[in-house]
Design a protein around this motif. Structure first.
Motif, PDB file in Angstrom:
ATOM      1  N   ARG A 191       0.726  -1.051   0.069  1.00  0.00           N
ATOM      2  CA  ARG A 191      -0.131  -0.068  -0.139  1.00  0.00           C
ATOM      3  C   ARG A 191       0.775   1.171   0.040  1.00  0.00           C
ATOM      4  NH1 ARG A 191      -3.938  -2.182   3.252  1.00  0.00           N
ATOM      5  NH2 ARG A 191      -2.268  -1.894   5.193  1.00  0.00           N
ATOM      6  N   ALA A 192       1.978   1.077   0.791  1.00  0.00           N
ATOM      7  CA  ALA A 192       2.814   2.484   0.965  1.00  0.00           C
ATOM      8  C   ALA A 192       3.533   2.428  -0.542  1.00  0.00           C
ATOM      9  CB  ALA A 192       3.891   2.003   1.656  1.00  0.00           C
ATOM     10  N   ARG A 194       2.156   2.000  -3.513  1.00  0.00           N
ATOM     11  CA  ARG A 194       1.102   2.445  -4.300  1.00  0.00           C
ATOM     12  C   ARG A 194       1.010   3.895  -3.770  1.00  0.00           C
ATOM     13  NH1 ARG A 194      -4.040  -0.567  -4.220  1.00  0.00           N
ATOM     14  NH2 ARG A 194      -3.203  -1.497  -1.962  1.00  0.00           N
ATOM     15  N   ALA A 195       1.077   4.283  -2.720  1.00  0.00           N
ATOM     16  CA  ALA A 195       0.590   5.630  -2.071  1.00  0.00           C
ATOM     17  C   ALA A 195       1.958   6.468  -2.769  1.00  0.00           C
ATOM     18  CB  ALA A 195       0.800   5.540  -0.583  1.00  0.00           C
ATOM     19  N   ASP A 198       1.452   7.439  -6.056  1.00  0.00           N
ATOM     20  CA  ASP A 198       0.467   8.315  -6.583  1.00  0.00           C
ATOM     21  C   ASP A 198       0.679   9.721  -6.302  1.00  0.00           C
ATOM     22  OD1 ASP A 198      -1.599   6.621  -7.677  1.00  0.00           O
ATOM     23  OD2 ASP A 198      -3.068   6.617  -5.881  1.00  0.00           O
ATOM     24  N   ASP A 199       1.126   9.905  -4.976  1.00  0.00           N
ATOM     25  CA  ASP A 199       1.437  11.299  -4.570  1.00  0.00           C
ATOM     26  C   ASP A 199       2.625  11.303  -3.318  1.00  0.00           C
ATOM     27  OD1 ASP A 199       1.363  13.861  -3.284  1.00  0.00           O
ATOM     28  OD2 ASP A 199      -0.697  13.965  -3.939  1.00  0.00           O
ATOM     29  N   GLN A 201       4.096  13.828  -1.986  1.00  0.00           N
ATOM     30  CA  GLN A 201       3.836  14.768  -0.765  1.00  0.00           C
ATOM     31  C   GLN A 201       2.848  14.073   0.261  1.00  0.00           C
ATOM     32  OE1 GLN A 201       2.549  18.840  -1.316  1.00  0.00           O
ATOM     33  NE2 GLN A 201       4.617  19.495  -0.766  1.00  0.00           N
ATOM     34  N   ALA A 202       1.720  13.543  -0.189  1.00  0.00           N
ATOM     35  CA  ALA A 202       0.736  13.026   0.685  1.00  0.00           C
ATOM     36  C   ALA A 202       1.531  11.717   1.341  1.00  0.00           C
ATOM     37  CB  ALA A 202      -0.546  12.609  -0.005  1.00  0.00           C
ATOM     38  N   ALA A 203       2.315  11.071   0.425  1.00  0.00           N
ATOM     39  CA  ALA A 203       2.957   9.795   1.431  1.00  0.00           C
ATOM     40  C   ALA A 203       3.576  10.203   2.391  1.00  0.00           C
ATOM     41  CB  ALA A 203       3.674   9.174   0.241  1.00  0.00           C
ATOM     42  N   LEU A 204       4.428  11.280   2.245  1.00  0.00           N
ATOM     43  CA  LEU A 204       5.363  11.743   3.153  1.00  0.00           C
ATOM     44  C   LEU A 204       4.551  12.044   4.373  1.00  0.00           C
ATOM     45  CD1 LEU A 204       7.880  13.966   1.174  1.00  0.00           C
ATOM     46  CD2 LEU A 204       8.630  11.764   2.665  1.00  0.00           C
ATOM     47  N   SER A 205       3.313  12.700   4.109  1.00  0.00           N
ATOM     48  CA  SER A 205       2.518  13.154   5.325  1.00  0.00           C
ATOM     49  C   SER A 205       1.917  12.205   6.146  1.00  0.00           C
ATOM     50  CB  SER A 205       1.466  14.303   4.716  1.00  0.00           C
ATOM     51  OG  SER A 205       0.348  13.471   4.373  1.00  0.00           O
ATOM     52  N   ARG A 318      -6.068  17.148 -17.330  1.00  0.00           N
ATOM     53  CA  ARG A 318      -7.062  18.085 -17.071  1.00  0.00           C
ATOM     54  C   ARG A 318      -6.381  19.504 -17.432  1.00  0.00           C
ATOM     55  NH1 ARG A 318     -10.095  15.537 -13.124  1.00  0.00           N
ATOM     56  NH2 ARG A 318     -11.817  14.206 -14.279  1.00  0.00           N
TER      57      ARG A 318
ATOM     58  N   PHE B  64       7.842  20.296   5.178  1.00  0.00           N
ATOM     59  CA  PHE B  64       7.952  20.204   3.771  1.00  0.00           C
ATOM     60  C   PHE B  64       9.031  21.458   3.331  1.00  0.00           C
ATOM     61  CE2 PHE B  64       3.835  17.951   2.990  1.00  0.00           C
ATOM     62  CZ  PHE B  64       4.493  16.877   2.671  1.00  0.00           C
ATOM     63  N   PHE B  96      -4.261  18.443   2.713  1.00  0.00           N
ATOM     64  CA  PHE B  96      -3.567  19.747   1.772  1.00  0.00           C
ATOM     65  C   PHE B  96      -4.867  20.343   1.439  1.00  0.00           C
ATOM     66  CE2 PHE B  96      -0.860  16.116   2.125  1.00  0.00           C
ATOM     67  CZ  PHE B  96       0.236  16.796   2.181  1.00  0.00           C
ATOM     68  N   ALA B 100      -4.970  15.936  -1.715  1.00  0.00           N
ATOM     69  CA  ALA B 100      -3.870  15.035  -2.201  1.00  0.00           C
ATOM     70  C   ALA B 100      -3.966  13.621  -1.690  1.00  0.00           C
ATOM     71  CB  ALA B 100      -2.479  15.373  -1.397  1.00  0.00           C
ATOM     72  N   PHE B 102      -4.420   9.247  -2.746  1.00  0.00           N
ATOM     73  CA  PHE B 102      -3.957   8.533  -3.485  1.00  0.00           C
ATOM     74  C   PHE B 102      -5.310   7.810  -4.497  1.00  0.00           C
ATOM     75  CE2 PHE B 102      -1.753   7.801   0.599  1.00  0.00           C
ATOM     76  CZ  PHE B 102      -0.830   8.573   0.205  1.00  0.00           C
ATOM     77  N   MET B 105      -6.446   4.215  -5.441  1.00  0.00           N
ATOM     78  CA  MET B 105      -6.591   3.520  -4.314  1.00  0.00           C
ATOM     79  C   MET B 105      -8.163   3.695  -3.928  1.00  0.00           C
ATOM     80  SD  MET B 105      -3.483   2.701  -2.179  1.00  0.00           S
ATOM     81  CE  MET B 105      -2.789   4.127  -1.746  1.00  0.00           C
ATOM     82  N   ARG B 176      -7.877   9.899   6.588  1.00  0.00           N
ATOM     83  CA  ARG B 176      -6.582   9.375   6.522  1.00  0.00           C
ATOM     84  C   ARG B 176      -5.741   9.963   7.647  1.00  0.00           C
ATOM     85  NH1 ARG B 176      -3.677  10.760   1.285  1.00  0.00           N
ATOM     86  NH2 ARG B 176      -3.654  12.731   2.064  1.00  0.00           N
TER      87      ARG B 176
END
Lengths: 319, 266
Positions: A191-192, A194-195, A198-199, A201-205, A318, B64, B96, B100, B102, B105, B176
């Motif tokens: 899961r990590a 795939r995270a 995907d993103d 910054q969000a993964a780091l957070s 987009r 960050f 965010f 933000a 995933f 998923m 999350r």
């Protein structure tokens, strides 16, 4: 003209129908190649998913893994220990790549990381030649306990010969592919991964460490490369030409999509079956050996109609 | 009302202290010499016109961005450079401004990623998804289901988040962050782009998080009505500087704040 059309569209199928044992033999060969292609492609997919980098050095990692194993066994190291040491070498390689190549280049354009993997490719070729020498070597199948005989089956009024080595290769490939697919889909680390894909910054957070994920991914790709190197090396021999075979993963990836594990599996099988069938039934029409370019031809057609691959994520920007 | 809430916000225990922080990108000064504190259990709002440095401030808090000057003291530990991974380990979660998530998923998997740091079993067990790894996965799944119930998003459990409407995506993102069981929750415009009903829901969730879990919340918001209703204390930034700090009522009547929002020539 009529003769040509007959030769292209009718005759190959007549042959398939009239000699089903031959067809079975060809399909089996296709299946074995297909599982090995899937395995190689999986190495690319893992790294591409987690870091968005096409790892040009994956092919040479296959060679490097196989060479290390042959070299260690030639030095008299017992086979089991040699395999464990090779896994260690792959872990060290993954760690160094993360530390010395990826970390300094974090936040760079993908093309720059891609260039870095080309550099890594040449570095590993140089290192491999320096340590092991450039001449082709033979994989010591006996010490590794790989079977060398063959089984003959009387089926459909003919004889189908199945090399035991091919059965072992297919079994190893299937096990690894299935294991990795479960690992990356069903666990926290998967899961990590795939995270991260995907993103960033969000993964780091949420506390996912990018560096750890990269190390795990490169290590998995190294293990896949090692397994491919052993099985492929046992079927032919171990030389730097193996890295060219690994590039067959490119059409597999185009077919399956660069980010999809099921795509790598299905793509590998399509390419495997496709190239063997094309070689055997359509090859004679143009003087043979279409095996080497047919996968790329298939990939080109796919690019025309489905550029994201069978299972790839549709690229929608987009604006 | 929890015990913490009965005390005046300014006299509660210090959780986060920002001292003289300055941040610049090349010649652009995003934050200039800003100091404020966040106390345990309170809802602290950071407001200000566009480009005031609010999001930069959140990015400094969770690592960050690394400020050029100043110190950040979190739970009694002072440092200038926080790293996002460390911040997460120490209980700082965030959402965010532009969701933000995933995208590939499902809602469930997205919220499960919030449990990453709480899961302890090693790589070995994960290779086989067996033994302790499986037990652990199930335990955390239970926690996540509780969050899903809390946020009333049971129906979209298995939906890939890319397909959800914006308001629900924001809710999943909050989920999350909550899955991390944070001590400090940073919300970057949790209600941006929502309609009135969605805003009311989100406000209710934020208040519930505060009162039920005792989580300290620092949020950025543009909707003044919402900010004044929700928060215990408000800090106002303008052009990277702090221009006011106090209770909603104090801030509302502050002349500098009124000028900043009405756009008096500087």
């Amino acid at each position: 003209m009529g003769g040509l059309l007959y030769n292209v569209f009718i005759d190959p199928f007549m042959q398939m129908g009239s000699a089903p044992d031959l067809l079975l033999q060809v399909l089996w060969e296709g299946f074995v190649s297909g599982t090995l292609y899937a395995l190689i492609a999986l190495g690319f997919v893992l790294i591409f998913k987690a870091s968005g980098v096409f790892n040009f050095a994956q092919g040479i990692m296959v060679v490097f893994g196989a060479l290390s194993l042959v070299g260690l066994i030639a030095l008299g190291v017992p086979a089991i220990l040699a395999i464990v040491m090779c896994i260690g070498i792959m872990a060290a390689l993954a760690y160094s790549v993360e530390k010395l190549v990826l970390r300094p280049l974090v936040n760079q354009e993908p093309i720059i990381l891609f260039m870095a993997t080309i550099g890594l490719n040449f570095f590993l070729i140089g290192l491999g030649e320096l340590v092991f020498g450039g001449e082709p070597k033979v994989m010591p199948t006996e010490q590794l306990g790989l079977p060398t005989g063959s089984w003959d089956f009387d089926v459909l009024g003919g004889l189908v010969i199945i090399q035991q080595l091919d059965v072992a290769a297919a079994a190893v490939a299937c096990t690894l592919v299935a294991g990795l697919a479960i690992f990356f889909n069903k666990t926290r680390i998967g899961r990590a991964l795939r995270a991260v894909a995907d993103d960033h910054q969000a993964a780091l957070s949420v506390g996912i460490s990018l560096n750890q994920i990269w190390r795990i991914v490169w290590f998995s790709a190294g293990i896949v490369a090692l397994a491919t190197g052993i099985m492929w090396g046992a079927r032919s021999d171990v030389s730097f030409a193996l890295s060219i075979v690994a590039l067959k993963a490119l059409p597999v990836l185009i077919l399956g999509g660069f980010t999809s594990i099921p795509g790598a599996i299905v793509g590998g099988l399509i390419i495997g079956f496709g190239e063997k069938i094309a070689e055997f039934y359509w090859g004679p029409l143009v003087g043979g050996s279409i095996e080497s370019w047919f996968p790329y031809f298939l990939a080109l057609i796919f690019l025309l109609f489905r550029p994201q691959g069978l299972f790839g994520e549709k690229i929608i920007d987009r604006v | 009302m929890s015990a913490a809430e009965q005390l005046a916000p300014a006299s509660r225990e210090l959780l986060l202290n920002i001292e003289n922080v300055s941040l610049s990108f090349g010649g652009v000064k995003a934050i200039r010499d800003v100091s404020f504190d966040v106390r345990k259990g309170e809802i602290r709002a950071i407001i200000g016109p566009n480009g005031a440095g609010k999001t930069s401030m959140l990015n400094v808090i969770n690592g960050f961005y690394h400020p050029q000057e100043g110190t950040i003291t979190y739970r009694g530990e002072s440092r200038r450079d926080m790293r996002p991974h460390i911040a997460a380990t120490q209980g700082i979660a965030r959402t965010f401004q532009n969701v933000a998530l995933f995208r590939g998923m499902t809602t469930l998997d997205n919220i499960m990623t919030g449990r990453t740091l709480k899961m302890k079993t090693g790589l070995f067990w994960h290779l086989f998804r067996w033994g302790p790894a499986e037990t652990e996965e199930l335990e955390h799944r239970e926690q996540v289901e509780r969050i899903i119930d809390f946020l009333e998003i049971q129906a979209i459990r298995k939906t890939p988040v890319g397909r959800l409407p914006y308001g629900l995506q924001k809710r999943v993102e909050l989920g999350r962050a909550l899955a991390m069981e944070p001590e400090l929750l940073l919300l970057d415009e949790p209600m941006a782009g929502m309609n009135l009903e969605e805003k009311e829901d989100m406000s209710r969730f934020i208040l519930d998080v505060s009162s039920q879990f005792g989580t300290t919340i620092a949020l950025i918001e543009h909707d003044m009505g919402v900010v004044m209703d929700l928060s215990d204390r408000v800090v106002v930034l303008d052009y990277g500087q702090k221009i006011a700090d106090g209770t909603p009522d104090e801030v509302k009547s502050n002349q500098d704040v009124i000028d900043a929002y009405l756009g008096v020539a500087h």
